[in-house]
Design an enzyme around this catalytic site. Structure first.
Site: not given
Ligand code: GLU
Length: 312
Positions: A71, A74, A196, A248, A266
């Site tokens: 993430s 992102k 993604y 989160y 994660v």
């Molecule tokens: N690629 C992971 C997912 O979509 C990212 C999750 C994360 O790092 O929060 O579940």
């Protein structure tokens, strides 16, 4: 921040001490395995890298080891989408903390397919759609963008991670199709998901990530290359979102303990910035119950406590 004498801060000593102090915590986190490939990692790893705006860099532990950024990536796709769509982006994705798990479907139906913020998965998938719909060869475009930010041409996607994410990404596929039904995904869903999963599957080191975040600590301009990626106002907005939504549904606890805008993934990485001063990345794969690196959060808490520097 003003009553701290930055000249007296021995950055290397601070991160060496932190690396020592957090060692006993390494066994307490739980490595993510909902994407099976994520579990292929040594849970004892810990790395920390600090990049100052003046070009100095300090590292300790496994700071050169590559990990799955997940993430954290992102933030880079959001930067790209924001610079392309400008404020129109916010018609499609909100700016509020969700208070729900990062991959939750519940809120989306009540809120007509508009995700709460760009860092929950639904929001990042809308952001991915914006990039896919407005760029050629989107995945290579974003990878090259990240390489440029990090000053490292060797940043690559981990193909085994990508396949694992794709094979087990049923929730993300559900989110994307659901939002498509509300008209909030323009491009082909599979293409958006590949983009993604692709950027989430990048492998980077703490050193790569801390360098790549420097532009956010410097009003949108990378201090080394002097290139502007965002306006000062846009950089401020991304940093605000990092503070309120970047870790989160524990963003409140993170702000309370660390006092910096940050983004976790994660894979166990967390990137954070101190505006006007530095960016920092910590990595340790064992996660707490919210999905943030357990040792990583503690290390950042120690960093702001020991140096006396935070945004507050
Ligand atoms: N690629 C992971 C997912 O979509 C990212 C999750 C994360 O790092 O929060 O579940």
């Amino acid at each position: 921040m003003t009553d701290v004498n930055l000249k007296d801060t021995d950055w290397q000593l601070v991160i060496n001490q932190i690396t020592d102090e957090v060692k006993p915590l390494l066994q307490h986190g739980k490595v993510a395995d909902y994407i099976p490939e994520l579990a292929n990692v040594d849970s004892n790893s810990f790395g920390i890298s600090v990049s100052l705006l003046d070009g100095r860099e300090y590292t300790c532990g496994d700071a050169q080891m590559k990990f799955s950024v997940q993430s954290i990536s992102k933030v880079f796709s959001l930067t790209k989408a924001f610079s392309i769509l400008q404020d129109d982006l916010w018609k499609r994705v909100g700016k509020e903390p969700s208070g729900n798990p990062f991959n939750s479907l519940i809120q989306l139906e009540n809120e007509n397919g508009k995700p709460r913020n760009p860092f929950i998965n639904a929001g990042a998938i809308v952001v991915a759609d914006c990039v896919v719909s407005h760029t050629e060869d989107s995945l290579n475009t974003i990878i090259n963008f990240i390489r440029e930010l990090a000053g490292n041409k060797d940043i690559k996607m981990n193909h085994a991670m990508f396949r694992s994410e794709k094979a087990f990404g049923h929730r993300n596929a559900a989110l994307a199709h659901f939002m498509k039904s509300y008209g909030n995904i323009e491009s082909d869903v599979d293409e958006v998901l590949d983009f993604y999963f692709g950027h989430c599957s990048l492998s980077m080191s703490c050193e790569d990530v801390s360098r790549a975040f420097l532009f956010l600590a410097n009003h949108g301009i990378h201090p080394i290359s002097k290139r502007r990626y965002l306006t000062a106002s846009q950089a401020k907005r991304i940093n605000s979102l990092l503070l309120t939504c970047g870790t989160y549904d524990a963003a409140g606890d993170f702000a309370f303990r660390v006092g910096l805008p940050g983004k976790s993934g994660v894979g166990g990485g967390i990137a954070a910035i101190i505006p006007g001063l530095l960016s920092i990345c910590v990595w340790s794969p064992g996660l707490d119950k919210h999905g943030n690196s357990l040792t990583g959060v503690k290390a950042l808490e120690l960093f702001t406590t020991k140096t006396g520097i935070s945004i507050f």
